[in-house]
Design a protein around this motif. Structure first.
Motif, short mmCIF file in Angstrom:
data_model
loop_
_atom_site.label_atom_id
_atom_site.label_comp_id
_atom_site.label_asym_id
_atom_site.label_seq_id
_atom_site.Cartn_x
_atom_site.Cartn_y
_atom_site.Cartn_z
N GLU A 11 19.82 30.47 42.43
CA GLU A 11 20.75 31.39 41.64
C GLU A 11 22.05 31.45 42.28
O GLU A 11 23.07 31.78 41.46
CB GLU A 11 20.11 32.82 42.21
N ARG A 12 22.23 31.41 43.40
CA ARG A 12 23.74 30.88 43.79
C ARG A 12 24.37 29.76 43.17
O ARG A 12 25.51 30.01 42.85
CB ARG A 12 23.80 30.82 45.37
N VAL A 13 23.66 28.71 42.90
CA VAL A 13 24.39 27.57 42.35
C VAL A 13 24.94 27.77 40.80
O VAL A 13 25.99 27.80 40.51
CB VAL A 13 23.27 26.33 42.24
N VAL A 14 23.72 28.55 40.13
CA VAL A 14 24.30 28.95 38.72
C VAL A 14 25.33 29.98 38.84
O VAL A 14 26.18 30.12 38.09
CB VAL A 14 22.91 29.40 37.96
N THR A 15 25.45 31.05 39.53
CA THR A 15 26.12 32.23 39.70
C THR A 15 27.52 31.57 39.90
O THR A 15 28.77 31.77 39.31
CB THR A 15 25.88 33.14 40.77
N ASN A 16 27.80 30.64 41.14
CA ASN A 16 29.03 30.26 41.70
C ASN A 16 29.65 29.28 40.39
O ASN A 16 31.05 29.45 40.32
CB ASN A 16 28.94 29.42 42.83
N LEU A 17 28.75 28.49 39.73
CA LEU A 17 29.62 27.81 38.59
C LEU A 17 29.95 28.51 37.34
O LEU A 17 31.05 28.31 37.13
CB LEU A 17 28.34 26.81 38.22
N GLU B 95 36.29 15.04 43.77
CA GLU B 95 35.70 15.13 44.89
C GLU B 95 35.95 16.36 45.89
O GLU B 95 35.42 17.12 46.19
CB GLU B 95 35.82 13.89 45.92
N GLU B 96 37.32 16.61 45.47
CA GLU B 96 38.08 17.52 46.57
C GLU B 96 37.62 19.00 46.07
O GLU B 96 37.41 19.72 46.77
CB GLU B 96 39.69 17.32 46.54
N VAL B 97 37.50 19.05 44.78
CA VAL B 97 37.29 20.53 44.45
C VAL B 97 35.88 21.13 45.21
O VAL B 97 35.56 22.63 45.26
CB VAL B 97 36.89 20.66 42.85
N PHE B 98 34.91 20.29 45.61
CA PHE B 98 33.92 20.68 46.37
C PHE B 98 33.82 20.87 47.76
O PHE B 98 33.13 21.14 48.55
CB PHE B 98 32.70 19.65 46.09
N GLU B 99 35.19 20.43 48.22
CA GLU B 99 35.51 20.90 49.75
C GLU B 99 35.56 22.45 50.03
O GLU B 99 36.08 23.15 48.96
CB GLU B 99 36.77 19.96 49.98
N ARG B 100 35.46 22.86 51.17
CA ARG B 100 35.78 24.20 51.77
C ARG B 100 37.30 24.43 51.35
O ARG B 100 37.94 23.67 52.08
CB ARG B 100 35.14 24.52 53.01
N PHE B 101 37.67 25.47 50.81
CA PHE B 101 38.84 25.88 50.83
C PHE B 101 39.79 24.82 50.28
O PHE B 101 40.91 24.44 50.75
CB PHE B 101 39.73 26.34 52.10
N ALA C 250 31.88 24.89 47.27
CA ALA C 250 31.51 24.12 48.46
C ALA C 250 30.18 24.54 48.73
O ALA C 250 29.19 23.92 48.94
CB ALA C 250 32.30 24.49 49.75
N LEU C 251 29.85 26.11 48.36
CA LEU C 251 28.43 26.56 48.26
C LEU C 251 27.49 25.87 47.46
O LEU C 251 26.56 25.45 47.83
CB LEU C 251 28.55 28.04 48.25
N VAL C 252 28.28 25.54 46.17
CA VAL C 252 27.19 25.11 45.02
C VAL C 252 26.84 23.68 45.67
O VAL C 252 25.65 23.28 45.74
CB VAL C 252 27.85 24.88 43.94
N ARG C 253 27.77 22.80 46.39
CA ARG C 253 27.30 21.43 46.79
C ARG C 253 26.44 21.74 47.94
O ARG C 253 25.34 20.95 47.99
CB ARG C 253 28.54 20.77 47.39
N GLU C 254 26.52 22.61 48.84
CA GLU C 254 25.75 22.60 49.84
C GLU C 254 24.20 22.97 49.54
O GLU C 254 23.21 22.55 49.97
CB GLU C 254 26.31 23.97 50.94
N HIS C 255 24.14 23.95 48.73
CA HIS C 255 22.97 24.45 48.32
C HIS C 255 22.35 23.21 47.29
O HIS C 255 20.82 22.84 47.50
CB HIS C 255 22.98 25.62 47.32
N VAL C 256 23.08 22.64 46.51
CA VAL C 256 22.61 21.36 45.54
C VAL C 256 21.92 20.40 46.63
O VAL C 256 20.78 19.77 46.51
CB VAL C 256 23.37 20.99 44.76
N HIS C 257 22.80 20.02 47.62
CA HIS C 257 22.26 18.89 48.69
C HIS C 257 20.79 19.55 49.35
O HIS C 257 19.94 18.85 49.54
CB HIS C 257 23.23 18.85 49.62
N VAL D 22 27.96 19.25 36.38
CA VAL D 22 26.59 18.70 36.23
C VAL D 22 25.85 18.77 37.64
O VAL D 22 26.58 18.37 38.80
CB VAL D 22 26.76 17.26 36.13
N VAL D 23 24.68 19.48 37.50
CA VAL D 23 23.86 19.45 38.67
C VAL D 23 22.69 18.73 38.29
O VAL D 23 22.05 19.14 37.15
CB VAL D 23 23.57 20.84 39.15
N GLU D 24 22.28 17.92 39.16
CA GLU D 24 21.01 16.87 39.03
C GLU D 24 20.12 17.32 39.93
O GLU D 24 20.29 16.85 41.07
CB GLU D 24 21.53 15.51 38.99
#
Lengths: 223, 430
Positions: B327-333, B373-379, B394-401, B420-422
């Motif tokens: 849910e966080r992934v979808v919401t944050n995107l 790549e950078e857009v997924f970094e924190r801050f 960054a949260l999206v990436r964290e959760h997807v991982h 894209v989230v796979e």
């Protein structure tokens, strides 16, 4: 009707701010700085909902929740700064009906409170599910003729499921109807309540026969 | 191109053994065939000696033949007598026939033979041919065995080299895989204990470095978490006091009202930032509950239903995972699309073999290649300008991982970005 809320919180500034904001929402707010102060007041005065901070000096917030739950089915909302799954689940297991994590808006808290004190709908017929008999008007449940003690939230949860008459009720529907979550809520809240309900109505809570999980979508009552 | 150490060791073992065994094989072949030929020559010479004497006494040549390949010729002034294999005297080596006694190897009608000549008393020449096929066959099979043995030992050498280098390099391979895992973010990676004292020191050093790194990362995460925790209480006071003031905003016209609006909206942003900070520091630490099966299409529809409407194109897909994270992934995107691109224009869920893709498209300015790549970094850069916390992607990436998937951003035509989230489908589906 004016809803009376007791706020048990040790941080005086938070207490003041929440008091102001909850009064704005139309509640009659009482304050207590500790569990020791709150418990006698709750015995003496008729509150509709109690908000308990989990980190209290002296008597622990969890202990307050446990004591209150032993006394009766007064709706309890746990207020916590800790969001670790363990703390939230401990609060719910101790008997809380809902929880909010800091920082939260009084508006959100008010919606939770309103959902908990909602009056029951217009008189409905008694529902039978297996050995259970649910009487919505009186708010009681009997299993094989014996009274089962459910909190109001557990009762409402059971009623929603029984009302669907065997159809699947999704998690989102349950969170919306029982807790008033407009937004999708946390699954832990529902998981713990389902577990608690099973402990009370199932013969073997680990192998439920009445309240069934439908993987990936929600729950249903075997009719 | 430079060969790997393993390949070099393998090749040198193989080549070394090839050289040694081929020298040995060559020497063996030379010695064996030489000695066989000498023996044959000696026996043939003795035989011819005896036969020549017999011919002088008895004219019958037939009884003297020693085998099907042999032939006897008596070349005399009175003519030629022959027995055995027919052989044209003219094709015999002239030197041997003209100057008896002599011995020579030759080939007669394509067959190897030994020619022995002896002078007879009457001026004639006794010529006997001994077939050498037997000897040839023996030496051919000997050379075949030796060649096969040489090739086999070269292969054996290569195999041995490969095994030895694998064994010797295994700690190195483990080291590089562990270092790779640490670089990839798995700070729990450690080297197993080593028996070899030299390697044990290296492994111990590596492990203590990795442990220090892990402790450091944990301390940082805990610090962020502690700070956020400490901020929660004053924030609760601030947002609620702000809320009380905001309700009365009408009574504060002009400058004071603007200032109040600024204050409360910044407090809200601050609260979001703290919530995201807590979530990301927690995401590093806590372990997930057992994954449940989640219908991704239903989840997306539920999340979108609570927000501004977005066109959907959803296929049914069930993924194992944690509902809160998804849910966080979808919401944050969706939040990200709203903040930077005026909102999502399409959200789709598509099944591709054993994987499922969740795509959120927008028609905004897109994300330039170097920043993908950078857009997924924190801050990440650029986030500071917006109203977000700078932690959303960054949260999206964290959760997807954590969900065992991948996330990336690509161009959308004609304009905009596609996030894209796979994820991996439920195993029974794929």
């Amino acid at each position: 009707m004016c809803v009376r809320v007791l706020l048990v919180e040790d941080d005086e500034r938070i207490r003041q701010a929440l008091c102001l904001a909850l009064s704005d929402e139309g509640f009659n707010v009482g304050e207590a700085g500790s569990g020791e102060e709150a418990l006698p007041r709750l015995e003496a005065e008729p509150f509709d909902v109690v908000l308990v901070d989990l980190t209290l000096p002296g008597m622990d917030g969890l202990e307050v929740v446990r004591t209150l739950r032993e006394r009766g089915d007064l709706p309890i909302i746990v207020v916590t700064a800790r969001t670790d799954a363990r703390d939230v689940i401990a609060g719910l297991e101790a008997g809380a009906d809902d929880y909010v994590t800091k920082p939260f808006l009084a508006g959100v808290l008010a919606a939770r409170v309103r959902a908990l004190v909602r009056r029951r709908g217009p008189g409905r017929e008694a529902v039978r599910v297996g050995a259970l008999e649910i009487r919505p008007q009186e708010g009681v449940v009997h299993r094989a003729g014996e009274r089962v003690h459910l909190t109001r939230t557990e009762f409402r949860l059971l009623l929603e499921l029984a009302g669907a008459a065997g159809r699947i009720v999704t998690r989102e529907q349950l969170l919306h109807k029982v807790w008033g979550y407009d937004y999708f809520g946390d699954t832990r809240l529902l998981d713990v309540h389902i577990r608690r309900l099973r402990r009370k109505i199932e013969v073997n809570p680990d192998d439920p026969e009445l309240l069934l999980t439908v993987r990936g979508s929600g729950y249903r009552i075997r009719s | 191109m430079r060969l790997t150490l393993r390949r070099r060791v393998t090749l040198s073992f193989g080549f070394g053994l090839l050289v040694v065994t081929s020298v040995l094989a060559f020497a063996t072949w030379n010695l064996a065939t030489g000695s066989m030929l000498r023996q044959r020559e000696a026996s043939a010479t003795r035989q011819a000696e005896v036969n020549a004497r017999l011919v002088e006494r008895s004219p019958d040549l037939g009884t003297l033949l020693t085998g099907p390949d042999s032939a006897i010729l008596v070349l005399g002034p009175a003519g030629t007598r022959t027995a055995g294999r027919p052989v044209d005297p003219a094709r015999l080596p002239a030197g041997v026939v003209e100057h008896p006694p002599a011995t020579a190897r030759t080939t007669v009608d394509g067959l190897p033979a030994l020619v022995v000549t002896r002078p007879l008393a009457d001026g004639a020449v006794y010529v006997e041919l001994f077939g050498l096929q037997q000897l040839d066959r023996t030496s051919t099979s000997l050379s075949a065995v030796l060649i096969a043995g040489t090739a086999g030992s070269a292969l054996l050498g290569a195999a041995l080299g490969s095994w030895v280098s694998n064994r010797a390099l295994r700690p190195l391979a483990e080291l590089s895989s562990a270092a790779g895992r640490i670089a990839g973010g798995d700070l729990h990676a450690r080297l197993p204990d080593q028996d070899d004292p030299e390697l044990a020191a290296l492994a111990a050093e590596f492990n203590s470095t990795a442990q220090a790194l892990e402790r450091r990362a944990l301390r940082d995460a805990r610090f962020a978490s502690d700070v956020s925790h400490e901020l929660r209480s004053p924030l609760t006071t601030m947002v609620n006091a702000g809320e009380v003031l905001r309700r009365r905003g009408d009574h504060l016209p002009g400058t004071a009202g603007t200032a109040l609006e600024l204050l409360t909206s910044e407090v809200d942003r601050f609260a979001r930032l703290v919530a995201d900070l807590l979530e990301i520091s927690r995401a590093d630490q806590t372990d997930d509950p057992a994954p449940e099966e989640i219908a991704l299409d239903v989840l997306v529809r539920t999340v979108v239903a609570t927000r501004a409407p977005v066109p959907l194109d959803l296929e049914h897909a069930v993924v194992p995972g944690d509902r809160r994270r998804l849910e966080r992934v979808v919401t944050n995107l969706l939040d990200n699309a709203e903040r930077h691109a005026g909102g999502a224009v399409l959200v789709s869920v598509r099944v591709l073999g054993s994987r499922v893709r969740l795509e959120v498209e927008d028609a905004g300015p897109g994300v330039p290649e170097p920043l993908r790549e950078e857009v997924f970094e924190r801050f990440a850069r650029g986030a500071a300008a917006g109203p977000g916390s700078g932690l959303g992607l960054a949260l999206v990436r964290e959760h997807v991982h954590r969900l065992g998937g991948r996330v990336w951003v690509e161009d959308r035509s004609p304009r905009g970005a596609r996030f894209v989230v796979e994820l991996v489908l439920r195993s029974s589906d794929g």
